[in-house]
Write a protein that holds these residues in place. Sequence first.
Motif, short mmCIF file in Angstrom:
data_model
loop_
_atom_site.label_atom_id
_atom_site.label_comp_id
_atom_site.label_asym_id
_atom_site.label_seq_id
_atom_site.Cartn_x
_atom_site.Cartn_y
_atom_site.Cartn_z
N ALA A 200 -4.83 3.60 -57.09
CA ALA A 200 -5.83 3.63 -56.03
C ALA A 200 -7.12 3.04 -56.56
CB ALA A 200 -6.07 5.07 -55.55
N GLU A 201 -7.91 2.43 -55.69
CA GLU A 201 -9.20 1.89 -56.09
C GLU A 201 -10.08 3.01 -56.62
OE1 GLU A 201 -11.30 -0.08 -57.44
OE2 GLU A 201 -11.12 -1.65 -55.92
N CYS A 202 -10.94 2.67 -57.59
CA CYS A 202 -11.76 3.69 -58.24
C CYS A 202 -12.56 4.48 -57.20
CB CYS A 202 -12.73 3.04 -59.22
SG CYS A 202 -13.91 1.90 -58.47
N GLY A 203 -12.57 5.81 -57.37
CA GLY A 203 -13.34 6.67 -56.51
C GLY A 203 -12.70 7.02 -55.18
N GLN A 204 -11.58 6.37 -54.83
CA GLN A 204 -10.95 6.63 -53.55
C GLN A 204 -10.01 7.82 -53.58
OE1 GLN A 204 -9.17 2.93 -52.24
NE2 GLN A 204 -11.06 2.27 -51.26
N ASP A 205 -9.51 8.16 -54.75
CA ASP A 205 -8.59 9.29 -54.86
C ASP A 205 -8.75 9.88 -56.25
OD1 ASP A 205 -6.12 10.90 -55.28
OD2 ASP A 205 -5.58 10.08 -53.33
N GLU A 206 -9.01 11.17 -56.33
CA GLU A 206 -9.25 11.81 -57.63
C GLU A 206 -7.96 12.26 -58.31
OE1 GLU A 206 -12.18 14.88 -57.24
OE2 GLU A 206 -13.82 13.41 -57.12
N ASP A 207 -6.83 12.12 -57.63
CA ASP A 207 -5.55 12.52 -58.21
C ASP A 207 -4.81 11.31 -58.78
OD1 ASP A 207 -5.92 15.22 -57.53
OD2 ASP A 207 -5.17 14.87 -55.52
N THR A 208 -5.50 10.52 -59.57
CA THR A 208 -4.90 9.35 -60.18
C THR A 208 -5.56 9.11 -61.53
OG1 THR A 208 -4.34 7.02 -59.82
CG2 THR A 208 -6.51 7.75 -59.08
N VAL A 209 -5.10 8.10 -62.23
CA VAL A 209 -5.67 7.73 -63.53
C VAL A 209 -5.75 6.21 -63.62
CG1 VAL A 209 -4.84 9.77 -64.77
CG2 VAL A 209 -3.38 7.74 -64.61
N GLY A 210 -6.47 5.72 -64.63
CA GLY A 210 -6.52 4.29 -64.88
C GLY A 210 -5.39 3.88 -65.81
N LEU A 211 -4.86 2.67 -65.59
CA LEU A 211 -3.78 2.13 -66.41
C LEU A 211 -4.34 1.05 -67.34
CD1 LEU A 211 -1.03 1.71 -63.67
CD2 LEU A 211 -1.22 3.57 -65.33
N TYR A 212 -3.95 1.11 -68.61
CA TYR A 212 -4.44 0.18 -69.63
C TYR A 212 -3.27 -0.35 -70.44
CZ TYR A 212 -8.85 2.48 -68.51
OH TYR A 212 -9.94 2.98 -67.84
N THR A 213 -3.20 -1.67 -70.58
CA THR A 213 -2.16 -2.27 -71.40
C THR A 213 -2.42 -1.97 -72.88
OG1 THR A 213 -1.92 -4.06 -69.81
CG2 THR A 213 -0.95 -4.40 -71.97
N ARG A 214 -1.42 -1.47 -73.58
CA ARG A 214 -1.56 -1.03 -74.96
C ARG A 214 -1.62 -2.23 -75.91
NH1 ARG A 214 3.68 1.78 -75.78
NH2 ARG A 214 2.86 2.15 -77.89
N THR A 215 -2.69 -2.32 -76.66
CA THR A 215 -2.86 -3.42 -77.62
C THR A 215 -1.77 -3.41 -78.69
OG1 THR A 215 -5.25 -3.19 -77.34
CG2 THR A 215 -4.48 -4.52 -79.19
N LEU A 216 -1.41 -2.22 -79.17
CA LEU A 216 -0.49 -2.12 -80.31
C LEU A 216 0.88 -2.72 -80.01
CD1 LEU A 216 -0.50 -1.03 -83.21
CD2 LEU A 216 0.42 1.13 -82.33
N VAL A 217 1.28 -2.73 -78.74
CA VAL A 217 2.56 -3.34 -78.35
C VAL A 217 2.61 -4.80 -78.77
CG1 VAL A 217 3.96 -4.02 -76.35
CG2 VAL A 217 2.90 -1.75 -76.41
N TYR A 218 1.45 -5.44 -78.83
CA TYR A 218 1.39 -6.88 -79.04
C TYR A 218 0.97 -7.27 -80.46
CZ TYR A 218 1.98 -6.94 -74.08
OH TYR A 218 2.50 -6.75 -72.83
#
Length: 299
Positions: free
Chosen positions: A264-282
């Motif tokens: 969900a777009e930031c601030g539109q729903d508090e029941d979510t989290v941000g997704l981040y691509t893990r550097t260590l995978v690469y």
Amino acid sequence: MRFIVLLLCLFSVSTVNFTFACECGREGSAGRIFRGKKVDAHKYPWLAHIRSFKNRLFGSFAQCGGSLIDEYHVVTAAHCVTDETGSPTPAANIDVYLGRDKAYSDKTKNNRVSQVIIDSYYKRNNLANDFAILRLSAPVKFTQTVAPICLPNSENGLSKLKVAGWGVVGPSAQSSDDLLEVEVDYYTRSECNDVKANYYLKMNGIPKIMKMYYRIPEVASTHLCAINKKTKGDACSGDSGGPLMHQGSDGRYYLMGVVSGSWAECGQDEDTVGLYTRTLVYKDSIEKIAPNSCWQNLN
């Protein structure tokens, strides 16, 4: 090596003579962020403001963030430098700005890009493998306002992390000219999968007690999750590709992840989290593409 390599197509201040062979992640001279605060001048000298043009003649561009990892390479998100079909943006249509505090009112010179390198397994539908590296046409000089971030040898002991960028400051808001930052809390993979399951149940009107009867796809293995548990501060549109950072006990910053997206777009729903691509995978791929990047043990 999991990349498709696509062969496509300064701001001047006094140079700092570093005393270490591998100097990185130090604050400089004293993509979206929701409920964040303004950053001190040049605090994050590795932060890049990236502009991707569909057509330079029209002048409009998509904004993203990125992180300088050596004199030639900037890490960002694959979705920042691809179109709706997943095809890469031509290198000639991408500008990278370094050494900026303000996204638009600062007047640092753009760095041109000679090569766009995208994970060949990138999936636009769920942002799995949302990772790209830009090779600059010319090397940058490291100064107090332009310097690389450290890369991590592990993901151990994560709890508090930071995100910084020039993205919008909330739903339906404008992008920020000032660089903003927010502290976010790390979620374990099991915690993140639980949040995702609960969010999908809620969006479909299904009671949580029915969770066991539904198979909800897990978060991509290339993602880690974070959000500020108290304020729900998070990355927003325009912050994509920017750094998710851990600060070590010695003050160094490490690039733990790349802003990828959310449900969900930031601030539109508090029941979510941000997704981040893990550097260590690469790590293996980065070491081949950017051998001068600096990998350090977390402390």
